[in-house]
Design a protein around this motif. Structure first.
Motif, PDB file in Angstrom:
ATOM      1  N   UNK A  17       7.342 -13.799  12.265  1.00  0.00           N
ATOM      2  CA  UNK A  17       8.243 -14.832  11.740  1.00  0.00           C
ATOM      3  C   UNK A  17       8.480 -15.877  12.824  1.00  0.00           C
ATOM      4  N   UNK A  18       8.425 -17.136  12.461  1.00  0.00           N
ATOM      5  CA  UNK A  18       8.585 -18.225  13.423  1.00  0.00           C
ATOM      6  C   UNK A  18       9.857 -19.018  13.167  1.00  0.00           C
ATOM      7  N   UNK A  19      10.385 -19.613  14.229  1.00  0.00           N
ATOM      8  CA  UNK A  19      11.458 -20.595  14.134  1.00  0.00           C
ATOM      9  C   UNK A  19      11.421 -21.454  15.386  1.00  0.00           C
ATOM     10  N   UNK A  20      12.234 -22.506  15.391  1.00  0.00           N
ATOM     11  CA  UNK A  20      12.238 -23.446  16.512  1.00  0.00           C
ATOM     12  C   UNK A  20      13.040 -22.878  17.683  1.00  0.00           C
ATOM     13  N   UNK A  21      12.895 -23.525  18.834  1.00  0.00           N
ATOM     14  CA  UNK A  21      13.646 -23.150  20.028  1.00  0.00           C
ATOM     15  C   UNK A  21      14.244 -24.405  20.647  1.00  0.00           C
ATOM     16  N   UNK A  22      15.563 -24.469  20.877  1.00  0.00           N
ATOM     17  CA  UNK A  22      16.538 -23.401  20.659  1.00  0.00           C
ATOM     18  C   UNK A  22      16.819 -23.176  19.176  1.00  0.00           C
ATOM     19  N   UNK A  23      17.308 -21.983  18.862  1.00  0.00           N
ATOM     20  CA  UNK A  23      17.682 -21.615  17.499  1.00  0.00           C
ATOM     21  C   UNK A  23      19.189 -21.821  17.354  1.00  0.00           C
ATOM     22  N   UNK A  24      19.573 -22.830  16.570  1.00  0.00           N
ATOM     23  CA  UNK A  24      20.969 -23.263  16.502  1.00  0.00           C
ATOM     24  C   UNK A  24      21.842 -22.396  15.588  1.00  0.00           C
ATOM     25  N   UNK A  25      23.129 -22.345  15.939  1.00  0.00           N
ATOM     26  CA  UNK A  25      24.134 -21.771  15.045  1.00  0.00           C
ATOM     27  C   UNK A  25      24.483 -22.827  13.990  1.00  0.00           C
ATOM     28  N   UNK A  26      24.902 -22.421  12.794  1.00  0.00           N
ATOM     29  CA  UNK A  26      25.189 -21.053  12.363  1.00  0.00           C
ATOM     30  C   UNK A  26      23.973 -20.321  11.799  1.00  0.00           C
ATOM     31  N   UNK A  86      13.084  -3.498  10.985  1.00  0.00           N
ATOM     32  CA  UNK A  86      13.411  -4.507  11.996  1.00  0.00           C
ATOM     33  C   UNK A  86      12.457  -4.470  13.189  1.00  0.00           C
ATOM     34  N   UNK A  87      12.065  -3.257  13.589  1.00  0.00           N
ATOM     35  CA  UNK A  87      11.167  -3.108  14.727  1.00  0.00           C
ATOM     36  C   UNK A  87       9.752  -3.591  14.470  1.00  0.00           C
ATOM     37  N   UNK A  88       9.427  -3.831  13.192  1.00  0.00           N
ATOM     38  CA  UNK A  88       8.092  -4.322  12.847  1.00  0.00           C
ATOM     39  C   UNK A  88       8.028  -5.847  12.793  1.00  0.00           C
ATOM     40  N   UNK A  89       9.181  -6.494  13.024  1.00  0.00           N
ATOM     41  CA  UNK A  89       9.237  -7.959  12.984  1.00  0.00           C
ATOM     42  C   UNK A  89       8.981  -8.534  14.372  1.00  0.00           C
ATOM     43  N   UNK A  90       8.069  -9.487  14.444  1.00  0.00           N
ATOM     44  CA  UNK A  90       7.741 -10.163  15.702  1.00  0.00           C
ATOM     45  C   UNK A  90       8.124 -11.636  15.560  1.00  0.00           C
ATOM     46  N   UNK A  91       8.950 -12.139  16.488  1.00  0.00           N
ATOM     47  CA  UNK A  91       9.386 -13.535  16.427  1.00  0.00           C
ATOM     48  C   UNK A  91       8.492 -14.428  17.275  1.00  0.00           C
TER      49      UNK A  91
END
Length: 294
Positions: A61-70, A99-104
Motif C-alpha cells: 500500500x502506498x501513500x505520500x510522505x509526510x502523511x498528514x493528520x487526520x 496487519x503484518x502482511x501489509x507493506x507500506x
C-alpha cells in the motif's frame, strides 16, 4: 449418368462449404459487453493467496510522505491510526491480509495517478476520483465523500468572505494536481492567477507569510490545520459539490489491475456493513459542517 450426378453433387457441396466459410469469416464476431464496473481485469478470484499482488503473500500500500493528520497519525501509516490508515487496514483485512502482511511504500501524490506501471497494489492518499485520472489508473469505489474548504488568517479580508464572489479578487493557493486547485479555477474563477504548491506544507507556509490570502484544502484537513498547525487561521467556508455529484476519494490501482474488482468489493462491503462510517466517526468527528460558500 449416375457418375455424372455424383460429380455434380460433389461440386455443389464444395461450393456450399466455401460460401459458408466466407459468411462466417465476414460475420460480426462477439465482443465483451461494456460495463460501468471497476476497470480492472475480470474473472479474477478474490481468495487470499490467489491475488495478483506485487509480492506474493503481501499487500503493498502506498501513500505520500509526510502523511498528514487526520488521515494518518504521527506521520506513520503503518500504525493503523488516522482515517486512511484505518481504512487501508480494513480493506487489507477484507482481502484476507493480516496487519503484518501489509507493506507500506512512499509515493508522491501526483505520481500515484500519473501514467505508468505502479509498484504498489493500491495507493491511499486523498485522491479524488475523476474521469481524467481514470484514463491513466483504476479506482476503487469511493471510500469517503468530501468537500473542499477555504482557510484564511483570522482578521484578514479573506476571513470575512461570505460567498464565492467575495473570493474572486483574492490571491488563493492550493496543492498542485488536486481538486482543491480545480475548485479555485472552476468554481471561484479568481481574477488573480492562483498559486500552486508541490505540498500542502508549502501552501500553509505561504498563508502564514502573507504570500496568499487564503488556501483551499479538503474539509477534514482544514479542521486539522486550523486546530493544530495554523491556529491563527479559520475555516472561511466550504464549497458545494460541483455538478451535484459528490466528490469521493478512491483507492488508486494500476490501469487494468487484476485487483481492482476485489478492492472495490472490499470497499463496498466496508461501506455497507457500517465499518467506514465507524472509522470516519472515530478519526474525522471534528470535521463538522462549515458555512457553505455560494
Amino acid at each position: 449418368m449416375h457418375l455424372a450426378q455424383r460429380a455434380l453433387r460433389r461440386t455443389a457441396f464444395a461450393s456450399t462449404l466455401a460460401l459458408l466459410s466466407l459468411a462466417v469469416g465476414c460475420a460480426p464476431q462477439p465482443t465483451e459487453k461494456a460495463t460501468d464496473k471497476a476497470s480492472g481485469a475480470t474473472g479474477e478470484t478474490c481468495d487470499k493467496g490467489k491475488l495478483s499482488t506485487q509480492t506474493s503473500g503481501k499487500l503493498t500500500i502506498a501513500t505520500d510522505e509526510p502523511a498528514y493528520e487526520p488521515w494518518f497519525k504521527d506521520d506513520k501509516p503503518a500504525n493503523g491510526k488516522g482515517f486512511e490508515s484505518a481504512v487501508a487496514y480494513a480493506v487489507a483485512k477484507q482481502l484476507g491480509y493480516a496487519n503484518g502482511d501489509v507493506v507500506w511504500q512512499s509515493v508522491p501524490f501526483n505520481k500515484a495517478f500519473a501514467p505508468g506501471e505502479k509498484t504498489f497494489d493500491f495507493d491511499i492518499n486523498q485522491v479524488s476520483i475523476s474521469a481524467e485520472r481514470k484514463k491513466a489508473v483504476d479506482f476503487s469505489s469511493g471510500y469517503y465523500d468530501v468537500r473542499q474548504a477555504v482557510i484564511a488568517l483570522k482578521g484578514s479580508k479573506a476571513a470575512k468572505a461570505k460567498s464565492i464572489t467575495d473570493l474572486k479578487a483574492l490571491k488563493l493557493g492550493a496543492q498542485v494536481g488536486t481538486t482543491s486547485l480545480n475548485y479555485i479555477n472552476d468554481a471561484v474563477k479568481p481574477t488573480q492567477q492562483p498559486a500552486a504548491y508541490a505540498k500542502n506544507d508549502q501552501a500553509k507556509s505561504a498563508l502564514k507569510n502573507g504570500q496568499v490570502d487564503a488556501i483551499v484544502v479538503d474539509l477534514p484537513t482544514a479542521f486539522y490545520i486550523t486546530a493544530a498547525e495554523v491556529t491563527d487561521a479559520k475555516i472561511v467556508g466550504q464549497f458545494e459539490n460541483q455538478g451535484g455529484t459528490p466528490e469521493q476519494f478512491g483507492l488508486v490501482l494500476d490501469k487494468g489491475s487484476a485487483l481492482t474488482s476485489c478492492v472495490t468489493k472490499a470497499v463496498d462491503t466496508l461501506r455497507e456493513d457500517g465499518t467506514l462510517a465507524k472509522i470516519e466517526k472515530q478519526w474525522l468527528s471534528e470535521a463538522v459542517d462549515a458555512p457553505v460558500l455560494k
